[in-house]
Design a protein around this motif. Structure first.
Motif, PDB file in Angstrom:
ATOM      1  N   THR A 156      42.262  31.830  44.506  1.00  9.65           N
ATOM      2  CA  THR A 156      42.263  33.271  44.811  1.00  9.65           C
ATOM      3  C   THR A 156      42.988  33.470  46.139  1.00  9.65           C
ATOM      4  O   THR A 156      42.417  33.958  47.103  1.00  9.65           O
ATOM      5  N   THR A 157      44.255  33.116  46.170  1.00  5.63           N
ATOM      6  CA  THR A 157      45.003  33.097  47.422  1.00  5.63           C
ATOM      7  C   THR A 157      45.125  34.484  48.046  1.00  5.63           C
ATOM      8  O   THR A 157      45.593  35.438  47.412  1.00  5.63           O
ATOM      9  N   ALA A 158      44.663  34.581  49.272  1.00  2.00           N
ATOM     10  CA  ALA A 158      44.870  35.766  50.112  1.00  2.00           C
ATOM     11  C   ALA A 158      45.104  35.219  51.513  1.00  2.00           C
ATOM     12  O   ALA A 158      44.215  35.217  52.358  1.00  2.00           O
ATOM     13  N   ASN A 196      42.094  37.973  55.932  1.00  2.00           N
ATOM     14  CA  ASN A 196      41.851  36.954  54.912  1.00  2.00           C
ATOM     15  C   ASN A 196      42.794  35.771  55.107  1.00  2.00           C
ATOM     16  O   ASN A 196      44.005  35.944  55.277  1.00  2.00           O
ATOM     17  N   HIS A 199      42.694  30.189  50.230  1.00  2.00           N
ATOM     18  CA  HIS A 199      43.408  29.893  48.988  1.00  2.00           C
ATOM     19  C   HIS A 199      42.466  29.858  47.787  1.00  2.00           C
ATOM     20  O   HIS A 199      42.914  29.973  46.644  1.00  2.00           O
ATOM     21  N   THR A 203      35.560  34.114  41.797  1.00  2.00           N
ATOM     22  CA  THR A 203      36.024  35.283  41.055  1.00  2.00           C
ATOM     23  C   THR A 203      34.836  36.170  40.692  1.00  2.00           C
ATOM     24  O   THR A 203      33.698  35.699  40.545  1.00  2.00           O
ATOM     25  N   ALA A 225      43.348  39.055  44.727  1.00  2.00           N
ATOM     26  CA  ALA A 225      44.161  37.993  45.310  1.00  2.00           C
ATOM     27  C   ALA A 225      45.633  38.187  44.965  1.00  2.00           C
ATOM     28  O   ALA A 225      46.002  39.036  44.142  1.00  2.00           O
ATOM     29  N   GLU A 226      46.480  37.369  45.572  1.00  2.00           N
ATOM     30  CA  GLU A 226      47.914  37.459  45.337  1.00  2.00           C
ATOM     31  C   GLU A 226      48.274  37.168  43.883  1.00  2.00           C
ATOM     32  O   GLU A 226      49.292  37.658  43.381  1.00  2.00           O
ATOM     33  N   PHE A 231      38.347  38.778  43.357  1.00  2.00           N
ATOM     34  CA  PHE A 231      37.433  37.802  43.944  1.00  2.00           C
ATOM     35  C   PHE A 231      36.325  38.487  44.738  1.00  2.00           C
ATOM     36  O   PHE A 231      36.454  39.645  45.179  1.00  2.00           O
ATOM     37  N   SER A 233      34.214  39.285  47.868  1.00  2.00           N
ATOM     38  CA  SER A 233      34.557  39.270  49.291  1.00  2.00           C
ATOM     39  C   SER A 233      33.368  39.503  50.223  1.00  2.00           C
ATOM     40  O   SER A 233      33.442  39.134  51.396  1.00  2.00           O
TER      41      SER A 233
END
Length: 321
Positions: A156-158, A196, A199, A203, A225-226, A231, A233
């Motif tokens: 969940t890349t941010a 943030n 990586h 979810t 995420a990107e 996801f 938070s």
């Protein structure tokens, strides 16, 4: 009734009332508070080669300042002690902060020690002995592993991005956001107030499908995420005073690297301030204490000196141990 008899009766009546009033407590159900809390921060193992000359364990100073800004002192907790020593520490501190980093959430020393404190906190809270835990980024992820009993994280890349929060309906009735000004709550959903730097994460789909997680935590906010994955938070325990944020509130006030997206707006600073005060106020509800002032003073982070690290890390200062 004679005058003398009446006077005696009146005197006995008031004497009885006075005795009864002395026996009754002046305040009922008053919640005890501790105005000298000490929050423990679990250290991380040094793995970066450039940091190894300074020590084996570390805590970025921004986490320390975050807790201190809420009105608490900090005790650094090394990862090399025995279970009995951790149990002794638990009986003296008033809360625990699990910081961010990059370690295995099932086999690392960080995870092993956190599990000890997690189990002690569960047992204590079940007995009415209040003890809060806060997890930031990796710390929040670790809380989900401890509750679920397994690592359920996904990509969940941010990375290096500031975001507003997608608040759920449960956020309005949460303990974490209780008392936040309406203006700040609106800003939290519209302005990029949360930094943030991750990586992996949990979810929303996994959270909702896992009975242990959904029973234990209230889901307060989500983000995207990107890679388009929703996801988790922000979470807080339904029964226990355990809190987790996938983002980093400590950077809003205490980290300044120009290459990194640290939110520094007035609302971002206000958000970090209120969260620090909230968690420290939770710590005030813990009545754990050290045996004497000398013992307490000997373990506080004031005994250590942070190293300037802005020229080789994204942190301004780091405590090494």
């Amino acid at each position: 009734m004679s005058t003398t008899g009446f006077s005696t009766y009146v005197w006995l009546f008031f004497a009885c009332c006075f005795c009864c009033s002395k026996a009754m407590p002046t305040k009922l159900n008053q919640e005890a508070t501790n105005d000298r809390p000490v929050i423990g921060i679990l250290t991380q193992i040094v793995s970066d080669e450039v940091m190894k000359p300074f020590g084996r364990n570390y805590i970025p100073s921004s986490y320390v300042k975050f807790i201190e800004s809420g009105g608490s002192r900090v005790m650094p907790i090394r990862l090399t002690l025995t279970s009995d020593e951790y149990e002794t520490i638990f009986s003296k501190i008033n809360g625990l902060l699990l910081i961010g980093g990059a370690v295995n959430l099932e086999t690392s020393d960080f995870a092993t020690v956190a599990k000890i404190f997690y189990r002690l906190a569960l047992r204590a809270n079940d007995k009415g002995d209040f003890f809060p835990i806060w997890g930031t980024c990796l710390g929040m992820q670790l809380l989900t592993v401890l509750v679920a009993g397994e690592d359920l994280l996904a990509k969940t890349t941010a990375e290096n991005v500031a975001l507003p929060l997608n608040l759920t309906t449960e956020a309005a009735s949460s303990r974490m956001f209780e008392g936040f000004p309406n203006k700040l709550m609106r800003a939290l959903t519209r302005e990029p107030l949360t930094g943030n730097f991750h990586h992996f994460g949990l979810t929303v789909k996994t959270f909702q499908e896992n009975e242990k997680l959904e029973t234990f935590f209230s889901l307060l906010s989500t983000n995207v995420a990107e890679n388009g994955v929703h996801f988790v938070s922000t979470i807080e325990g339904k029964r226990y005073p355990f809190y987790g944020v996938q983002w980093h509130p400590e950077v809003n006030r205490f980290q300044w690297d120009r290459k990194l997206n640290f939110p520094h707006s007035a609302h971002a600073v206000q958000l970090a301030s209120l969260l620090a005060e909230f968690f420290v106020n939770e710590g005030r509800r813990s009545l754990h204490q050290f045996d004497n002032p000398e013992e307490e003073a000997s373990v506080l982070i004031y005994n250590d000196t942070p190293v300037y690290a802005g020229n080789f890390t994204g942190y301004e200062q780091i405590y090494f141990f």
